[in-house]
Design a protein around this motif. Structure first.
Motif, PDB file in Angstrom:
ATOM      1  N   ILE A 151       0.109  -2.744 -14.319  1.00  0.00           N
ATOM      2  CA  ILE A 151      -1.180  -2.158 -14.692  1.00  0.00           C
ATOM      3  C   ILE A 151      -1.000  -0.686 -15.084  1.00  0.00           C
ATOM      4  O   ILE A 151      -1.569  -0.204 -16.067  1.00  0.00           O
ATOM      5  CB  ILE A 151      -2.183  -2.301 -13.531  1.00  0.00           C
ATOM      6  CG1 ILE A 151      -2.576  -3.763 -13.375  1.00  0.00           C
ATOM      7  CG2 ILE A 151      -3.434  -1.480 -13.779  1.00  0.00           C
ATOM      8  CD1 ILE A 151      -3.381  -4.038 -12.133  1.00  0.00           C
ATOM      9  N   ALA A 152      -0.165   0.038 -14.295  1.00  0.00           N
ATOM     10  CA  ALA A 152       0.023   1.462 -14.573  1.00  0.00           C
ATOM     11  C   ALA A 152       0.750   1.673 -15.894  1.00  0.00           C
ATOM     12  O   ALA A 152       0.534   2.664 -16.580  1.00  0.00           O
ATOM     13  CB  ALA A 152       0.802   2.113 -13.430  1.00  0.00           C
ATOM     14  N   ALA A 153       1.637   0.736 -16.243  1.00  0.00           N
ATOM     15  CA  ALA A 153       2.430   0.893 -17.460  1.00  0.00           C
ATOM     16  C   ALA A 153       1.713   0.362 -18.682  1.00  0.00           C
ATOM     17  O   ALA A 153       2.252   0.442 -19.776  1.00  0.00           O
ATOM     18  CB  ALA A 153       3.770   0.158 -17.303  1.00  0.00           C
ATOM     19  N   TYR A 154       0.486  -0.150 -18.495  1.00  0.00           N
ATOM     20  CA  TYR A 154      -0.122  -0.929 -19.566  1.00  0.00           C
ATOM     21  C   TYR A 154      -0.241  -0.135 -20.851  1.00  0.00           C
ATOM     22  O   TYR A 154       0.369  -0.437 -21.860  1.00  0.00           O
ATOM     23  CB  TYR A 154      -1.486  -1.433 -19.131  1.00  0.00           C
ATOM     24  CG  TYR A 154      -2.207  -2.172 -20.202  1.00  0.00           C
ATOM     25  CD1 TYR A 154      -1.577  -3.195 -20.895  1.00  0.00           C
ATOM     26  CD2 TYR A 154      -3.505  -1.839 -20.545  1.00  0.00           C
ATOM     27  CE1 TYR A 154      -2.238  -3.873 -21.888  1.00  0.00           C
ATOM     28  CE2 TYR A 154      -4.167  -2.528 -21.527  1.00  0.00           C
ATOM     29  CZ  TYR A 154      -3.527  -3.541 -22.205  1.00  0.00           C
ATOM     30  OH  TYR A 154      -4.176  -4.212 -23.182  1.00  0.00           O
TER      31      TYR A 154
ATOM     32  N   GLY B  52       0.818  -1.207   0.000  1.00  0.00           N
ATOM     33  CA  GLY B  52       0.000   0.000   0.000  1.00  0.00           C
ATOM     34  C   GLY B  52       0.851   1.256   0.000  1.00  0.00           C
ATOM     35  O   GLY B  52       0.517   2.238  -0.677  1.00  0.00           O
ATOM     36  N   ALA B  53       1.976   1.242   0.734  1.00  0.00           N
ATOM     37  CA  ALA B  53       2.897   2.374   0.692  1.00  0.00           C
ATOM     38  C   ALA B  53       3.453   2.557  -0.717  1.00  0.00           C
ATOM     39  O   ALA B  53       3.552   3.686  -1.224  1.00  0.00           O
ATOM     40  CB  ALA B  53       4.025   2.170   1.698  1.00  0.00           C
ATOM     41  N   GLY B  54       3.814   1.443  -1.374  1.00  0.00           N
ATOM     42  CA  GLY B  54       4.327   1.540  -2.739  1.00  0.00           C
ATOM     43  C   GLY B  54       3.284   2.077  -3.698  1.00  0.00           C
ATOM     44  O   GLY B  54       3.588   2.898  -4.578  1.00  0.00           O
ATOM     45  N   ILE B  55       2.032   1.655  -3.513  1.00  0.00           N
ATOM     46  CA  ILE B  55       0.969   2.130  -4.408  1.00  0.00           C
ATOM     47  C   ILE B  55       0.693   3.605  -4.158  1.00  0.00           C
ATOM     48  O   ILE B  55       0.424   4.368  -5.091  1.00  0.00           O
ATOM     49  CB  ILE B  55      -0.284   1.249  -4.210  1.00  0.00           C
ATOM     50  CG1 ILE B  55      -0.009  -0.151  -4.741  1.00  0.00           C
ATOM     51  CG2 ILE B  55      -1.473   1.824  -4.926  1.00  0.00           C
ATOM     52  CD1 ILE B  55      -1.008  -1.166  -4.299  1.00  0.00           C
TER      53      ILE B  55
ATOM     54  N   SER C 297       4.752  -5.044  -8.255  1.00  0.00           N
ATOM     55  CA  SER C 297       5.039  -5.249  -9.681  1.00  0.00           C
ATOM     56  C   SER C 297       3.745  -5.396 -10.474  1.00  0.00           C
ATOM     57  O   SER C 297       3.682  -4.944 -11.624  1.00  0.00           O
ATOM     58  CB  SER C 297       5.946  -6.457  -9.881  1.00  0.00           C
ATOM     59  OG  SER C 297       5.436  -7.573  -9.227  1.00  0.00           O
ATOM     60  N   ALA C 298       2.701  -5.968  -9.850  1.00  0.00           N
ATOM     61  CA  ALA C 298       1.417  -6.040 -10.562  1.00  0.00           C
ATOM     62  C   ALA C 298       0.849  -4.645 -10.770  1.00  0.00           C
ATOM     63  O   ALA C 298       0.341  -4.332 -11.860  1.00  0.00           O
ATOM     64  CB  ALA C 298       0.431  -6.906  -9.768  1.00  0.00           C
TER      65      ALA C 298
ATOM     66  N   GLY D  60       0.876 -14.177 -14.088  1.00  0.00           N
ATOM     67  CA  GLY D  60      -0.088 -14.085 -15.172  1.00  0.00           C
ATOM     68  C   GLY D  60      -0.463 -12.654 -15.485  1.00  0.00           C
ATOM     69  O   GLY D  60      -0.543 -12.272 -16.663  1.00  0.00           O
ATOM     70  N   ALA D  61      -0.674 -11.849 -14.421  1.00  0.00           N
ATOM     71  CA  ALA D  61      -1.050 -10.447 -14.650  1.00  0.00           C
ATOM     72  C   ALA D  61       0.062  -9.700 -15.362  1.00  0.00           C
ATOM     73  O   ALA D  61      -0.175  -8.975 -16.340  1.00  0.00           O
ATOM     74  CB  ALA D  61      -1.384  -9.777 -13.314  1.00  0.00           C
ATOM     75  N   VAL D  62       1.313  -9.899 -14.876  1.00  0.00           N
ATOM     76  CA  VAL D  62       2.427  -9.175 -15.490  1.00  0.00           C
ATOM     77  C   VAL D  62       2.657  -9.654 -16.923  1.00  0.00           C
ATOM     78  O   VAL D  62       2.940  -8.860 -17.827  1.00  0.00           O
ATOM     79  CB  VAL D  62       3.692  -9.336 -14.620  1.00  0.00           C
ATOM     80  CG1 VAL D  62       4.900  -8.774 -15.321  1.00  0.00           C
ATOM     81  CG2 VAL D  62       3.504  -8.621 -13.300  1.00  0.00           C
TER      82      VAL D  62
END
Lengths: 150, 99
Positions: A142-145, A49-52, A137-138, B85-87
């Motif tokens: 998502i942010a880099a998608y 949560g801190a990273g997000i 990393s997930a 899978g997500a990455v």
């Protein structure tokens, strides 16, 4: 692009103040997992949560500079391997045999102290590391998608 | 037609579950006293022997990491697979006008 710069000055300053606090609290939850409620999964999610918060407050451009995909992937694998290694410590008796608690040299203090409970603190640290790196990393993936069509 | 059948079967399942979960002919909620030792004897064992056998004062952590460590191992594997899978699915699959 202005959205790459993150949010306003107030949000950034507040994030600067709260990110260390969230990180310390998450580390506390992880390291005291065998004494108080919480543990590896919960504490790891708290640190993530801190990273997000960092990612949202400072923007993806700032996160991209500090985030290394190889390092985070390697740390996630390392967390899983440390978990398995702690589980294999008592392989002479059985898988998941808590040999550090029964006759180990360390982590066998009085129940209730920090250095007790055998491999439980090691496993909590491993799971916390794994959850933190995995969630961060997930979120970065998502942010880099993609951009919304510029 | 198919949607009606699906909704009816969902309704039927809900009725069955409500019947089974009612305390008069099925699951008891909040067992105490003799029901505790009859239906919750495994919990009783964990609470009584957890601290001396595992060493952690947090019984949930004792169960999750020691008594039922395989489950946590599978859970960690599920998380690992989900992240991988997500990455893997969120990678850029076409270099269209990268900024």
């Amino acid at each position: 692009m202005s959205s790459e710069r993150g949010m306003s000055l107030i949000v950034k300053t507040t994030a600067r103040a709260t990110i260390p606090l969230i990180g310390i609290f998450g580390a506390y939850v992880v390291s005291h997992g065998h004494l108080t409620p919480g543990g590896g999964f919960q504490g790891g999610a708290t640190i993530a949560g801190a990273g997000i918060l960092f990612l949202i407050a400072f923007g993806f451009g700032e996160m991209e500079k500090r985030y290394s995909h190889g390092l985070y992937s390697a740390l996630e694998g390392l967390g899983g391997l440390a978990f398995l290694g702690a589980a294999m410590l008592g392989l002479g008796v059985a898988f998941f045999y808590n040999t550090l608690w029964h006759n180990g040299p360390l982590f066998n203090g009085r129940p209730g102290t920090l250095l007790s409970a055998g491999y439980l603190p090691i496993m909590n640290l491993a799971v916390g590391l794994k959850v933190f790196t995995g969630l961060v990393s997930a979120m970065v993936a998502i942010a880099a998608y993609r951009r919304w069509g510029e | 037609m198919k949607r009606t059948l699906g909704a009816l079967s969902l309704l039927f399942l809900l009725g069955v579950l409500l019947t089974v979960a009612s305390p008069s002919n099925g699951v008891k909620f909040g067992p105490g006293g003799s029901e505790w030792t009859k239906y919750r004897y495994t919990d009783e064992y964990y609470i009584e022997h957890g601290v001396e056998e595992v060493g952690g004062t947090n019984i949930v952590t004792d169960i999750v990491f020691d008594y039922r460590g395989y489950d946590t191992l599978g859970e960690a594997t599920v998380l690992f697979t989900a992240i991988a899978g997500a990455v893997a699915l969120l990678r850029p699959w076409r270099r269209d006008g990268d900024e």
